[in-house]
Design a protein around this motif. Structure first.
Motif, PDB file in Angstrom:
ATOM      1  N   ARG A  63      -3.549   3.949 -14.909  1.00  0.00           N
ATOM      2  CA  ARG A  63      -4.496   4.943 -15.413  1.00  0.00           C
ATOM      3  C   ARG A  63      -3.675   6.137 -15.897  1.00  0.00           C
ATOM      4  NH1 ARG A  63      -4.300   7.902 -10.616  1.00  0.00           N
ATOM      5  NH2 ARG A  63      -5.078   9.696 -11.785  1.00  0.00           N
ATOM      6  N   ASP A  65      -2.810  10.213 -16.313  1.00  0.00           N
ATOM      7  CA  ASP A  65      -2.782  11.285 -15.315  1.00  0.00           C
ATOM      8  C   ASP A  65      -3.866  12.314 -15.610  1.00  0.00           C
ATOM      9  OD1 ASP A  65      -1.998  12.915 -13.254  1.00  0.00           O
ATOM     10  OD2 ASP A  65      -0.356  13.837 -14.378  1.00  0.00           O
ATOM     11  N   GLN A  66      -5.105  11.947 -15.305  1.00  0.00           N
ATOM     12  CA  GLN A  66      -6.207  12.865 -15.565  1.00  0.00           C
ATOM     13  C   GLN A  66      -7.034  13.118 -14.318  1.00  0.00           C
ATOM     14  OE1 GLN A  66      -8.018  11.132 -18.955  1.00  0.00           O
ATOM     15  NE2 GLN A  66      -6.744  12.341 -20.361  1.00  0.00           N
ATOM     16  N   LEU A  71     -15.127  14.351  -4.301  1.00  0.00           N
ATOM     17  CA  LEU A  71     -16.401  14.433  -3.589  1.00  0.00           C
ATOM     18  C   LEU A  71     -16.608  15.867  -3.081  1.00  0.00           C
ATOM     19  CD1 LEU A  71     -16.250  11.229  -1.325  1.00  0.00           C
ATOM     20  CD2 LEU A  71     -17.608  11.547  -3.406  1.00  0.00           C
TER      21      LEU A  71
ATOM     22  N   SER B  20      -2.826  14.556 -11.206  1.00  0.00           N
ATOM     23  CA  SER B  20      -3.738  13.831 -10.314  1.00  0.00           C
ATOM     24  C   SER B  20      -2.940  12.981  -9.333  1.00  0.00           C
ATOM     25  CB  SER B  20      -4.677  12.955 -11.145  1.00  0.00           C
ATOM     26  OG  SER B  20      -3.955  11.944 -11.824  1.00  0.00           O
ATOM     27  N   LYS B  21      -3.635  12.469  -8.336  1.00  0.00           N
ATOM     28  CA  LYS B  21      -2.981  11.693  -7.275  1.00  0.00           C
ATOM     29  C   LYS B  21      -2.457  10.349  -7.789  1.00  0.00           C
ATOM     30  CE  LYS B  21      -5.397  13.852  -3.393  1.00  0.00           C
ATOM     31  NZ  LYS B  21      -6.216  13.634  -2.174  1.00  0.00           N
ATOM     32  N   CYS B  24      -5.730   7.688  -7.506  1.00  0.00           N
ATOM     33  CA  CYS B  24      -7.082   8.127  -7.854  1.00  0.00           C
ATOM     34  C   CYS B  24      -6.994   9.416  -8.663  1.00  0.00           C
ATOM     35  CB  CYS B  24      -7.938   8.335  -6.601  1.00  0.00           C
ATOM     36  SG  CYS B  24      -7.381   9.704  -5.576  1.00  0.00           S
ATOM     37  N   SER B  25      -8.137   9.943  -9.102  1.00  0.00           N
ATOM     38  CA  SER B  25      -8.136  11.076 -10.034  1.00  0.00           C
ATOM     39  C   SER B  25      -8.334  12.429  -9.363  1.00  0.00           C
ATOM     40  CB  SER B  25      -9.232  10.866 -11.084  1.00  0.00           C
ATOM     41  OG  SER B  25      -9.075   9.600 -11.669  1.00  0.00           O
ATOM     42  N   CYS B  26      -8.130  12.512  -8.051  1.00  0.00           N
ATOM     43  CA  CYS B  26      -8.223  13.808  -7.377  1.00  0.00           C
ATOM     44  C   CYS B  26      -7.011  14.666  -7.758  1.00  0.00           C
ATOM     45  CB  CYS B  26      -8.233  13.618  -5.860  1.00  0.00           C
ATOM     46  SG  CYS B  26      -9.749  12.909  -5.235  1.00  0.00           S
ATOM     47  N   PRO B  27      -7.211  15.994  -7.811  1.00  0.00           N
ATOM     48  CA  PRO B  27      -6.076  16.861  -8.145  1.00  0.00           C
ATOM     49  C   PRO B  27      -5.053  16.951  -7.005  1.00  0.00           C
ATOM     50  CG  PRO B  27      -8.018  18.183  -7.657  1.00  0.00           C
ATOM     51  CD  PRO B  27      -8.462  16.743  -7.645  1.00  0.00           C
ATOM     52  N   CYS B  39     -11.575  11.783  -2.384  1.00  0.00           N
ATOM     53  CA  CYS B  39     -12.589  10.871  -2.935  1.00  0.00           C
ATOM     54  C   CYS B  39     -12.565   9.573  -2.132  1.00  0.00           C
ATOM     55  CB  CYS B  39     -12.301  10.616  -4.410  1.00  0.00           C
ATOM     56  SG  CYS B  39     -10.911   9.503  -4.666  1.00  0.00           S
TER      57      CYS B  39
END
Lengths: 95, 476
Positions: A63, A65-66, A71, B20-21, B24-27, B39
C-alpha cells in the motif's frame, strides 16, 4: 519423533494454558499421533525442492504511505476489560 | 583489566520516518493522546488483513544499501510469538530467516585507526505499544499508538572491542542514517534505540565468553556508561572465580547499574513461523537500483570530497559534513562566494555559535546561504569591516534580513569613498591644529588621536586603513 509429557507442559506454559494431569496424558498421546501422521511426508524425496513458505503464487502486495482515519478512542477501548484515562489497564507488568 | 578482551555486538532499533504505520494507515505521530492512532489492524482484532507500506520497505532497502549490505531477492515476514501486554496480537510481525538485507559493514575511526564493523542483518518489523507503570497500585497502562510503527532492526557482528568503540560506532551509524533520511534518529523520543550483547574473555582466547543482553540505554552517554558498568561487573565476577549467567539486563540510569529483567527472560522460545497474512517480497534488481538512486553521498565520501574539491583542512571537512544540512549549506554558500575557507570559518564560528545560543538548526534558521554569501562579499569588498560584519551577521541571524538591508538601516556601511573621507579629514585637521602640528614634528602618537577623531565624526564607519593613509599623506 515422540512427544513427551515434558513437551506438553512446556508448550502449555508458553501458551499460558493450564492443563490437568489427565489432559497432559491425553495431549501427549494426541500430539504424538498428529506428528506421526504428518511424518508420512518424510518419505518424499525433497532434495532439490526449495522450501515453501507461502502456498499462493502472489508477491509484492503493497500500500502507499497514506494516512487514513483511525478509530475513535471510545471504539478503541470498547472491548477493553479495564481502562483509565484513555489507556488500557492491565495487571502490573514488572520489569 | 588489560588481560581481558571486551566483545560487544549491538542491536539497533530504528523507527522509520513514514507518515503511516507499517501494516495499516494510522499515523506514526509521536506524543499524542493515548490510543488515538489505533485501528483494528494495529489492535490485532480478528479478521483484519495487514498490508505492507511500500515506503517502509524502500527505507529498509535504503538502510541496507547505506550499510553495504546484500539485498535479499526473496524476503518474507514471520510471527514472533510472546505474551506481553505491549503486543495486542501476542505476536510481533518481524523477519526471521529472510531479512531484507544481510552481510554489510560500516567503516569507522576508532582511536584514530580505521575499523570495519560487520553488519549481520537489517530487517523490518513492527514496533510494540508503550507501557506506563502506575506509581501506586498494582496495574500498568497501555498506549497502542506506537504499535505498528515501522522499525528496522540493525544487528552488528560481535566486532566491537571497547565501550568507546561501541559509542563511536553508534554515532557514525546515526550520522549515516540521518544522511539517508530514513529516520529522525531521536534517542530521547525512542526513534533510535540500542541494545547490546556483552561478553569478556581472556586475550588470545578464541571462544566467546558467556554474554549478557543489555537493554534500556536511552542516550549515547547511557550506552557507554551501561556498557562500562557491565564489562566491569563481568570481569570482577571472573576475577573472583564466578561464572557469568546468560541473562537480560536493564540499565538503570538512577542507580547507575545493570539490573536483571526476569519477566522477559523466561520465554526465549519465540516459535517463529511464516506470517500467513503477508505475501513475500521479491526485491529484484530494478527495485534495488531505483532505491539506490535515492541514496545520498554518505558522510565519509563527502568528507573526502570536501578536502579534495575545496582544499579545506580535514578538521573543517569533518565538522562541515557532520550533518547533511550543514554540508549542503556550505556548498550553497561556496557556489555564490567561492572562498571555501572563509565560508567554513563563518559556518563553524559565528553561525554555529548563534545557532547553539538560539537552539536552532538548519531547518529553522532565518539566514539563507545566499545571505551569508552576500555578506562575505561585502566584507571582501571592504564595504563593511570585520568587526561590523559580526554585528551585521547577528542582526541578519535574528531578523532574516539581508546584509544590505541591515547595513542600510543601521547606517553601518563603511565609508571607503576617498573624496568623502578627505573632506572629513580636512575638517578634523582644522579643528585640531595642535595634534596635527605634533604629528608633523614626528610625534607618531598624535596620529592615533586624529584617527580617533575621524572615527568619532563618522561613528566608526570610516575605512580605518584609508583614514590612516590619507592622514599620513596630508600631514607629510
Amino acid at each position: 519423533m515422540d512427544i513427551t509429557k515434558k513437551d506438553v507442559e512446556y508448550i502449555a506454559k508458553l501458551a499460558r494454558l493450564e492443563v490437568s494431569e489427565h489432559e497432559k496424558e491425553t495431549f501427549t498421546e494426541q500430539l504424538g499421533d498428529i506428528l506421526n501422521y504428518v511424518k508420512v511426508l518424510e518419505e518424499l524425496n525433497t532434495e532439490d525442492i526449495s522450501p515453501t513458505f507461502h502456498v499462493f503464487p502472489v508477491k509484492n502486495v503493497f500500500r502507499s504511505d497514506q494516512i487514513k482515519e483511525s478509530l475513535s478512542p471510545e471504539e478503541v477501548l470498547q472491548n477493553a476489560p479495564d481502562q483509565e484515562n484513555g489507556f488500557f489497564k492491565v495487571p502490573r507488568v514488572i520489569e | 583489566m588489560s588481560q581481558y578482551e571486551i566483545v560487544i555486538g549491538l542491536e539497533i532499533h530504528l523507527e522509520l520516518r513514514t507518515k503511516s504505520k507499517i501494516f495499516c494507515s494510522c499515523p506514526t505521530t509521536f506524543g499524542d493522546a493515548p490510543n488515538t492512532h489505533v485501528c483494528p489492524v494495529c489492535l490485532g482484532l480478528p479478521g483484519v488483513l495487514p498490508v505492507l507500506n511500500k515506503k517502509a520497505l524502500d527505507y529498509a532497502v535504503l538502510t541496507g544499501l547505506a550499510l553495504n549490505c546484500d539485498i535479499n531477492t526473496y524476503s518474507k515476514f514471520d510471527r514472533k510469538n510472546y505474551f506481553y501486554p505491549d503486543l495486542p496480537k501476542a505476536y510481533q510481525i518481524s523477519q526471521y530467516d529472510f531479512p531484507v538485507a544481510q552481510n554489510g559493514n560500516l567503516r569507522i575511526q576508532s582511536n584514530g585507526e580505521p575499523r570495519v564493523i560487520g553488519i549481520n542483518r537489517v530487517h523490518l518489523e513492527e514496533d510494540a505499544g508503550k507501557l506506563v507503570h502506575s506509581e501506586e497500585g498494582d496495574y500498568s497502562l497501555v498506549d497502542y499508538n506506537r504499535t505498528g510503527v515501522p522499525l528496522v532492526e540493525i544487528v552488528t557482528e560481535p566486532d566491537l572491542r571497547s565501550t568507546e568503540e561501541a559509542r563511536g560506532f553508534l554515532e557514525s551509524l546515526k550520522k549515516i542514517l540521518l544522511y539517508t533520511g530514513v529516520s529522525d534518529c531521536k534517542m530521547e523520543e525512542g526513534s533510535l534505540r540500542c541494545d547490546a550483547n556483552v561478553s569478556v574473555r581472556l586475550k588470545g582466547e578464541t571462544e566467546l565468553g558467556t554474554k549478557t543482553e543489555l537493554k534500556n540505554m536511552n542516550s549515547f552517554k547511557a550506552v557507554q556508561k551501561g556498557l562500562e558498568f557491565e564489562v566491569e561487573r563481568q570481569i570482577s565476577r571472573l576475577e573472583k572465580g564466578e561464572r557469568i549467567t546468560q541473562e537480560t539486563l536493564r540499565w538503570d540510569e538512577g542507580s547507575a547499574q545493570t539490573v536483571s529483567m526476569r519477566s522477559k527472560e523466561e520465554a526465549h522460545d519465540y516459535r517463529y513461523f511464516p506470517e500467513p497474512d503477508l505475501v513475500p517480497m521479491e526485491i529484484g534488481a530494478p527495485m534495488v537500483e531505483e532505491i539506490r538512486k535515492t541514496l545520498p553521498e554518505l558522510p565519509l565520501a563527502k568528507r573526502e570530497r570536501f578536502i579534495a574539491q575545496y582544499g579545506i583542512p580535514e578538521y573543517d571537512a569533518e565538522i562541515l559534513t557532520s550533518t547533511r544540512e550543514m554540508a549542503d549549506y556550505f556548498e550553497e554558500c561556496v557556489k555564490i562566494f567561492p572562498d571555501p575557507k572563509a565560508v567554513s570559518n563563518w559556518l563553524m564560528g559565528e553561525l554555529a555559535r548563534h545557532m547553539n545560543a538560539a537552539g536552532l538548526n538548519f531547518y529553522n534558521i532565518k539566514i539563507a546561504p545566499q545571505h551569508l554569501a552576500d555578506m562575505l562579499e561585502m566584507l571582501q569588498q571592504g564595504k563593511i569591516s570585520g568587526k561590523m560584519a559580526k554585528e551585521v551577521f547577528a542582526d541578519m541571524f535574528a531578523s532574516g534580513k539581508t546584509a544590505g538591508q541591515v547595513v542600510a538601516e543601521k547606517g553601518l556601511e563603511q565609508i571607503s569613498d576617498r573624496g568623502v573621507l578627505e573632506k572629513i579629514i580636512d575638517e578634523v585637521i582644522k579643528k585640531h591644529p595642535g595634534p596635527a602640528a605634533d604629528y608633523r614634528a614626528r610625534k607618531e602618537k598624535a596620529l592615533g588621536f586624529l584617527v580617533g577623531q575621524v572615527m568619532k565624526v563618522t561613528r566608526g564607519s570610516a575605512n580605518p586603513q584609508m583614514v590612516n593613509e590619507i592622514l599620513r599623506d596630508k600631514l607629510k
